[in-house]
Design an enzyme around this catalytic site. Sequence first.
Site, mmCIF file in Angstrom:
data_model
loop_
_atom_site.group_PDB
_atom_site.id
_atom_site.type_symbol
_atom_site.label_atom_id
_atom_site.label_comp_id
_atom_site.label_asym_id
_atom_site.label_seq_id
_atom_site.Cartn_x
_atom_site.Cartn_y
_atom_site.Cartn_z
ATOM 1 N N SER A 185 47.263 52.817 39.774
ATOM 2 C CA SER A 185 47.131 53.829 38.548
ATOM 3 C C SER A 185 48.315 54.899 38.699
ATOM 4 C CB SER A 185 45.773 54.177 38.055
ATOM 5 O OG SER A 185 45.563 54.477 37.036
ATOM 6 N N HIS A 241 40.108 47.534 35.970
ATOM 7 C CA HIS A 241 41.059 48.678 36.420
ATOM 8 C C HIS A 241 40.865 48.724 38.023
ATOM 9 C CE1 HIS A 241 44.173 51.483 36.234
ATOM 10 N NE2 HIS A 241 43.622 52.433 36.505
ATOM 11 N N ASP A 261 41.567 44.570 32.486
ATOM 12 C CA ASP A 261 41.930 46.281 32.595
ATOM 13 C C ASP A 261 41.966 46.608 31.135
ATOM 14 O OD1 ASP A 261 42.718 48.583 32.946
ATOM 15 O OD2 ASP A 261 44.059 47.880 34.640
#
Length: 271
Positions: A93, A248, A220
């Site tokens: 991320s 995620h 996600d």
Amino acid sequence: MPFIETDAEIEIYYEETGQGRPLVMLHGWAGSGRLWRFQEELADSFRLIIPDLRGHGRSIAPTEGFSLDDLVNDIVTLFERLELTDAILLGWSLGSQIAIAAFPRLRERLDGLILVGATARFTATDDYPHGLQATELRGMGLRLKRDFTGTMGDFFRSMFAKGELNPEQEGRIAREILAEGRLPAPKAAHAALAILASTDLRERLPEIDRPVLIIHGSADTVCPTGAARYLAERFPDARLVEIAGAAHAPPLSRPDQFNAILREFLRKGHP
């Protein structure tokens, strides 16, 4: 406890275990190195180096200086102080954006990148539909001001799809991740959120001339799968692995599958 001190006199905490090819693992927004708990088994074959980003986990929150360049500087300093070469840089991320941004300065020390839940930019535009609406990030910032702890909890839950975790998994995450974790400094959380809202790395993607493995959950909603496919099409040498049903946080919800994918890439040295 191991720390490095940057030129800006910021103390960055890191953990190191195992031997072999270095694997530097960068967590995402509002997390800490504790999020890689389920990947510690990789130390049987690789040298794991797991820092806490500034203002996160045990790393010091600076009174000033919290840009993407600052985060990159911290990671470059880590590589230099530990004299890392032939390394793989793994970013999840926000960590993936740090990895991409740091690549030009670390190129000669890297054999490849692994990007998890990654995107070239978090917010959508007319020519990039693979992000969140800017209003969503502004709303997150407002909720953080009203209820910091509650908003952090809501975000953590949003990293998983409905039904993705069974009760046993939920219990393990609660015991081994959440019970031992630390919330970031509020200033760091807000500053990192601003980085996510403003960063656009699309022009840098063709410059990544090392093998890139992209791992993305098919469910996600934080970084839609279109973002991962966009990356895979623009890196010169990339492979995309989508994990069905994961959202995620595949390192947490699908650790066995995730770790097996990492091992294959690390042992071959290429996607």
